[in-house]
Scaffold this active site. Structure first.
Site, short mmCIF file in Angstrom:
data_model
loop_
_atom_site.label_atom_id
_atom_site.label_comp_id
_atom_site.label_asym_id
_atom_site.label_seq_id
_atom_site.Cartn_x
_atom_site.Cartn_y
_atom_site.Cartn_z
N SER A 1 6.77 -4.45 -1.52
CA SER A 1 6.48 -3.08 -1.80
C SER A 1 6.45 -2.22 -0.60
O SER A 1 7.34 -2.19 0.10
CB SER A 1 4.84 -2.99 -2.48
OG SER A 1 4.62 -1.72 -3.16
N TRP A 2 5.22 -1.49 -0.34
CA TRP A 2 5.36 -1.07 1.12
C TRP A 2 5.54 -1.95 2.36
O TRP A 2 6.30 -1.69 3.15
CB TRP A 2 4.16 -0.28 1.32
CG TRP A 2 3.59 0.08 2.79
CD1 TRP A 2 2.73 -0.41 3.51
CD2 TRP A 2 4.35 0.77 3.66
NE1 TRP A 2 2.90 0.09 4.65
CE2 TRP A 2 3.82 0.82 4.96
CE3 TRP A 2 5.62 1.68 3.54
CZ2 TRP A 2 4.21 1.55 5.94
CZ3 TRP A 2 5.96 2.55 4.71
CH2 TRP A 2 5.49 2.30 5.92
N ASP B 1 9.52 -3.64 -12.94
CA ASP B 1 8.72 -3.16 -11.95
C ASP B 1 8.84 -1.58 -11.91
O ASP B 1 9.85 -0.91 -11.67
CB ASP B 1 9.29 -3.55 -10.58
CG ASP B 1 8.36 -3.01 -9.39
OD1 ASP B 1 7.63 -2.12 -9.58
OD2 ASP B 1 8.35 -3.85 -8.74
N GLY C 1 0.81 -1.15 0.25
CA GLY C 1 -0.07 -0.08 0.07
C GLY C 1 0.69 1.22 -0.05
O GLY C 1 1.52 1.48 -0.88
N HIS D 1 5.34 -5.41 -11.09
CA HIS D 1 5.51 -4.93 -9.78
C HIS D 1 4.36 -6.00 -9.09
O HIS D 1 4.46 -6.38 -7.84
CB HIS D 1 4.65 -3.65 -9.34
CG HIS D 1 4.76 -3.22 -8.05
ND1 HIS D 1 5.80 -2.98 -7.21
CD2 HIS D 1 3.52 -3.20 -6.97
CE1 HIS D 1 5.68 -2.66 -6.03
NE2 HIS D 1 4.33 -2.65 -6.00
#
Length: 313
Positions: free
Chosen positions: A111-112, A263, A44, A291
């Protein structure tokens, strides 16, 4: 043969855990309660966990813990940005670990989620058996500028034109800041529109597969845009302790790093820098992936990493 996700499973338990006077976070456990503990840290910020996220792990060998971060998905209150910082989320992970009486666990984040996993591992090194990160993101001003201001725009200029169209021309040097102001203005219509357009813009660089954004200002999913803007406009609340300056503490643990070659949101340069800092880590740059975590080649790499981690432990 390429590895696929493990079959769908149901939780052994699910519950809401109060972490302060405001926030209750959703937690579930799956798989083998006597297996190797692993915590899944979603991306996120603001995305929450999906049903398939349980399936990166062998359910016969892993004790799988998933949770929705503050303000996300099934956690309450939805979209709340009060007392919602990286340090708060790190403490929540510890609170979950203590609540479940887990001594140590593998940390898996994309990711986050990779950012939060790295900060957690740096803060609570003694609690981490091993680390698996995908789509590596250090949460720096440079990376936020790439995402929300100019870098990604070079690959999808038509989507960028729509994304910046909400912003007055004289404020387009600070697009994310303007979006955040719209979301925190107190006007729900502005908030929903800004959140939907922000998510639509991010979706434009999300995957190599054919993909059409479903972001809609009326669908009630404004919370992800709100949380993502909240974290990114504040450079993920870690400028005073940059991840890259504290990587030595992670030496000596098994670390698997996976990144899509194409990505666009989190280019592989940070994954490479992480591997350089931790030369005993295993780096897999997936040539046929962007991604998204569920692209076939990415699934193969991630499931391979969780399987290999078991042999390391």
């Amino acid at each position: 043969m390429m590895k696929k996700l493990y079959p769908s499973i149901e939780p052994n338990q699910s519950f809401h855990l109060s972490v302060n006077d405001t926030h209750e976070i959703y937690v579930e456990t799956c798989g083998n309660p006597d297996g190797v503990p692993v915590v899944f840290v979603h991306g996120g910020p603001g995305a929450g966990c999906g049903l398939d996220d349980r399936c990166f792990f062998n359910p016969e060998k892993y004790h799988i813990v998933l949770f929705d971060q503050r303000g996300c998905n099934r956690s309450r209150p939805l979209g709340n940005i009060e007392e919602n910082t990286t340090q708060d989320l790190v403490q929540d992970i510890e609170t979950i670990r203590q609540h479940l009486a887990i001594q140590q666990w593998v940390v898996f984040g994309g990711s986050w989620g990779s950012t939060l996993s790295l900060v957690y591992a740096q803060t609570h090194r003694e609690r981490v058996l091993g680390l698996i990160v995908r789509g590596v993101f250090f949460g720096t001003p440079e990376e936020n500028k790439w995402l929300w201001q100019e870098g990604l725009s070079r690959f999808n200029p038509e989507a960028y034109e729509r994304y910046q169209s909400l912003v007055p021309v004289d404020q387009r040097d600070h697009i994310l800041k303007y979006y955040y102001q719209m979301m925190t203005s107190g006007d729900d219509t502005k908030r929903n529109l800004a959140a939907a357009e922000m998510m639509r813009w991010e979706d434009a660089g999300f995957t190599m597969q054919d993909y059409e954004s479903t972001a809609n200002p009326d669908d009630g999913n404004w919370h992800q845009g709100m949380l993502e803007a909240h974290y990114c406009v504040h450079n993920c609340f870690i400028e005073d302790r940059p991840i890259v300056e504290h990587l030595d503490v992670l030496k000596g643990m098994p670390v698997y790093i996976v990144n899509g070659r194409y990505d666009l949101l989190c280019p592989p340069i940070k994954a490479y820098k992480l591997h350089q800092a931790l030369p005993e880590s295993k780096l897999t740059v997936v040539d046929r992936a962007g991604h998204a975590s569920k692209e076939p080649a990415m699934v193969d790499a991630l499931v391979s990493a969780t399987d290999e981690m078991l042999s390391q432990l």
